[in-house]
Design a protein around this motif. Sequence first.
Motif: not given
Length: 336
Positions: A203-230
Motif C-alpha cells: 500500500g501507499t502512505d499518501e500523506s507522505t507524498f502529499n506533504k512533500i509534493l504539495a509544499t516543497r519548491n520545484f527545484d527542491q523536488l527535482k533534486e528529490t526525484f533525482k535522489q529517488y531514482k538512485e
Amino acid sequence: MAELAEYIIRYRAARAGLALLGTILAKADFDAEQDAQTLKDAMKGFGTDEDAIIELITDRTSEERQHIAWKYKACFGEDLVEDLKRELRGNLETAVEALMLPAPVYDAKTLREAMRGPGTDEKTIIEIMCTRMNEEIEAIKIAYSARYDRNLGEDLYHETSGDFKNLMLSIYACQRDESDEVDEDKAKEEAQELYDAGEDRWGTDESTFNKILATRNFDQLKETFKQYKEIADCDIEESIRDECSGNLRDGYLAIVSRAKSCAEFFADRLYDALKGAGTDDEQLIRCVVTRAEIDMKSVKIAFFLKYGVGLKSFIASDCSGDYAKLLLALVKTDED
C-alpha cells in the motif's frame, strides 16, 4: 476587488523574469484610447472586422487589454467584452473572452465550470491547481469569491474526494516554498521517505507524498526525484503509476511534471488537446492563452523536442478560420 488587484500586481512582479519567454510582450507605444477606438470601429455597422480584432488583442498583454476595456467603457459607456461576444461566435468568441479576462478571473471561471453541474472535470482542476504559483492561487480565490459569491476551498472540498481532495486542499492552502534553495541532504532524506511510503511497503502512505509534493519548491523536488531514482532504480513517475490510480495519480504526476519542466507539462496538455479525432478546444484555448505571456517560447521548444513537429504547424493542421488565426497569432512562428 482592490485585494484582487494587489495580488495580480504581486504575482506579475514574481513572474517578471519569465516575461522574455512569452510571445506577447508589452508595447512601448501603447495607446489604450486608440486601441479602444480601433475595436469600436471593427464592430461598427454591418459585419465585423474579425482580422482587426484578432490583430489588436493578440498583440497586447493582459494588463494592456484591461486598460483598453476600461478606456472603452469611459469613451463609449459600453462593456467591451460584452460587445465582442455579441459580434463573435463559436471558438473565436470563447478565445477572445479568455484573452479579455484577467488571468485569475479566467482561472476562477474555468474552475467553476469544472465543478458546476453533474460530474467534475478533475483534469482541468489538476492543470490549474498543480501549476499555479501561491500568489496566483490567492488571486484566484478572491476572483472566485467575487464572481460567484462562493468559496473555492469549500467547492473543492465538496466536489473532490479521498486522498485527491487532500492534495487539492493542501495546494489551496498556498504553503508551497517558492524559494530557489536546494538542500541536497534533505532531498536524499525525503527521497527515502517517498520510497518507504510507496515502493517499500504494502500500500501507499499518501500523506507522505502529499506533504512533500504539495509544499516543497520545484527545484527542491527535482533534486528529490533525482535522489529517488538512485534509491529506487526507477523514475518516480513509474512508482506513482504502479502505486496510485485515478485522479490522485494524475495529480501527483502533474506536480512531478511541473517540477521537472513546466514547459513540457503544457506541451503535453496541448498535444493531448489536438491529437486524434476531434479537438478539445477548451483545453487548447486555455493552454495557449494562459502561457502566451509566460513561457510560450519554452513550450514550443518542448513540444518540438518531444513530438517532432512545430506547435504552430500542429495547430494549423487541426484548426481553421478566424479561430486558427487567433491561436496562431498568440503562438507566433515555430522558429520564434
